[in-house]
Design an enzyme around this catalytic site. Structure first.
Site, PDB file in Angstrom:
ATOM      1  N   CYS A  81       0.835  -1.193   0.000  1.00 27.17           N
ATOM      2  CA  CYS A  81       0.000   0.000   0.000  1.00 27.17           C
ATOM      3  C   CYS A  81       0.875   1.250   0.000  1.00 27.17           C
ATOM      4  O   CYS A  81       1.867   1.323   0.738  1.00 27.17           O
ATOM      5  CB  CYS A  81      -0.908   0.000   1.230  1.00 27.17           C
ATOM      6  SG  CYS A  81      -2.001   1.435   1.341  1.00 27.17           S
ATOM      7  N   CYS A 179      -6.776   1.443  -0.408  1.00 24.04           N
ATOM      8  CA  CYS A 179      -6.523   0.500   0.685  1.00 24.04           C
ATOM      9  C   CYS A 179      -6.512  -0.926   0.138  1.00 24.04           C
ATOM     10  O   CYS A 179      -7.418  -1.325  -0.611  1.00 24.04           O
ATOM     11  CB  CYS A 179      -7.598   0.653   1.759  1.00 24.04           C
ATOM     12  SG  CYS A 179      -7.445  -0.525   3.119  1.00 24.04           S
ATOM     13  N   CYS A 429     -10.951 -12.766  19.987  1.00 27.01           N
ATOM     14  CA  CYS A 429     -10.167 -11.909  19.091  1.00 27.01           C
ATOM     15  C   CYS A 429      -9.121 -11.113  19.873  1.00 27.01           C
ATOM     16  O   CYS A 429      -8.403 -10.289  19.305  1.00 27.01           O
ATOM     17  CB  CYS A 429     -11.063 -10.963  18.294  1.00 27.01           C
ATOM     18  SG  CYS A 429     -12.018  -9.833  19.311  1.00 27.01           S
TER      19      CYS A 429
END
Length: 474
Positions: A81, A179, A429
């Protein structure tokens, strides 16, 4: 080491999620070398960095990263990116994917092992589990199915932009067009909206003064169908209904890889910098789309919880199904069930699945999805797990836990333990929250039998983890 001074050192290790341990070598007044360890967020193993001392302690000081003066030997990949280094998102792009996996694999293993070091010293409980390592994401580019972008400017007084927070900043915004962890359709939407509102000179919302209009943009996209849902979030400080209609027409006129299925205008006058809704208006299309995963269909609305990596979620849920094992004639509780994804994965081979979720919209979506998939042995209840478990009439044979990032409320853990099930699967997570809760389960007579990590978030510091725990007397 003195607070405010600038130091240079080499990163020896990185703990989850981004705590880099930097070794600084100084000489005392007698010329003897002294080694000081400092935690600096955002660096990679092997990098040589400059940092400013923020907190000075005898054991672990803290610093703020200023500059990477030498790359790590591990950094052999080119950033994918153009905004890498400026954006605060994908900090692992310079690591080859196999190195990213190795780093995350070891972080999760160390976190769980540290639980047993604590338990061994306090209760004599020894480590005795199988670690399956880490499962990679099927895709490392364009994998995210949901993004929340912020309006702002790239520098104070600069032109309107839309994207993600600049690394190390809570104010400056880096434009997210291009992105690489989302589909190109996201960039098309961003470019269209930024160009339009720049021309109309609509001000972005300032979270310090609480003045302005444009706040956030929520974009969700189904991997299986390519359906795209876009929600513009603004304050009510200015009537921009005419502009919203015009930008809707522009968005509907674009050519996408998929298809724009709905454009929504959300009004949010809350003071917090979070995406939420006071009022919602469908400007075009509908306020939901369909995603398919492991043969099941799911209706996704703007605020429905759904794993952000669809293909990675398939890996996660297949693994969970494997951890759960035989479910025939069993009643399964899916606590913190979201839109009921895990519940519906298990329902076809279970007697009954009961899902509990605090977000009412997610519960309603779960009910719709169960009907969509022809499942009549699922029950979904809206409420806080801490309170609802006292009211459940069914008795579980197995429990699946998938709590928010901060883990399970301490009082809720005890109520879950009191069900007395032989086995549970805990999905997290945030492995550090998992570790904290595991200490409670272990002290209550459960032990970890099997653990694994699943990379749901390539190129970032985040990681999903999963454990199978079992009563120690089995």
């Amino acid at each position: 080491m003195k607070k405010g001074n600038i130091y240079e050192g080499i990163v020896k290790k990185v703990e989850f999620p981004n705590k880099a341990y930097v070794e600084v070598i100084e000489k005392d007044e007698n010329g003897n070398e002294q080694k000081t360890q400092t935690i600096v967020k955002g660096a990679l193993p092997g990098q040589k960095i400059k940092f400013r001392a923020k907190k000075v302690r005898k054991d672990k000081s803290q610093g703020i990263l200023l500059e990477v003066t030498e790359k790590s030997p591990l950094e052999t990949a080119e950033p994918m990116c153009s905004r890498f280094g400026k954006c605060g998102g994908c900090s692992y792009q310079t690591l080859p994917y196999e190195k990213q996996l190795e780093l995350k694999r070891n972080q999760v293993l160390e976190i769980i092992d540290n639980v047993y070091k604590t338990l061994d010293s306090s209760l004599g409980i020894k480590k005795d589990y199988i670690y399956d390592g880490i499962l990679p994401s099927p895709e490392i580019k364009g994998y995210r199915n949901k993004m929340e972008f912020s309006f702002g400017d790239e520098y104070k007084g600069g032109p309107l932009t839309l994207g993600l927070h600049k690394k190390g900043s809570v104010h400056d915004i880096v434009n997210a067009s291009g992105c690489q962890i989302v589909d190109d359709d996201y960039s098309k939407v961003i470019d269209c909206i930024v160009e339009y509102f720049r021309e109309k000179q609509i001000p972005h919302y300032n979270k310090n003064t609480h003045q302005g209009v444009l706040r956030h943009l929520l974009v969700r996209r189904a991997v299986s169908t390519g359906e795209l849902l876009v929600a513009l979030v603004t304050s009510s400080q200015q009537d921009i209904s005419e502009y919203v209609s015009e930008v809707s027409e522009k968005l509907n006129g674009l050519e996408y890889n998929g298809k724009l299925t709905g454009f929504i205008h959300i009004i949010n006058d809350g003071l917090g910098d979070v995406v939420k809704s006071d009022r919602m208006h469908i400007i075009s299309g509908k306020d939901w789309f369909t995603e398919k995963i492991l043969g099941l269909q799911f209706k996704i609305s703007p605020f429905s919880f759904f794993q952000t990596n669809t293909l990675g979620a398939e890996v996660l849920y297949k693994t969970a199904r494997d951890f759960v094992g035989e479910t025939k004639d069993k009643v399964i509780f899916d606590l913190y069930s979201g839109t009921g994804t895990i519940a519906q994965m298990l329902a076809p081979v279970a007697k009954k699945v009961v899902g509990v979720e605090i977000v009412e919209e997610a519960v309603e979506a779960a009910k719709v999805n169960a009907k969509l998939n022809g499942l009549d042995n699922c029950e979904f209840i809206a409420g806080d797990v801490l309170k609802v478990v006292d009211e459940l009439e069914d008795k579980p044979d197995f429990i699946v836990l998938d709590p928010p990032r901060d883990g399970i409320h301490p009082k809720a853990i005890q109520k879950i333990i009191d069900f007395g099930v032989e086995q549970m699967v805990y999905i997290s997570c945030k492995p550090t929250s998992l570790a904290r809760d595991l200490e409670v389960f272990e002290a209550a007579g459960y032990k970890v039998m099997r653990a694994t990590a699943v990379d749901q978030f390539p190129n970032t510091v985040h990681i999903e983890s999963m454990v199978l725990i079992q009563k120690d007397n089995i």
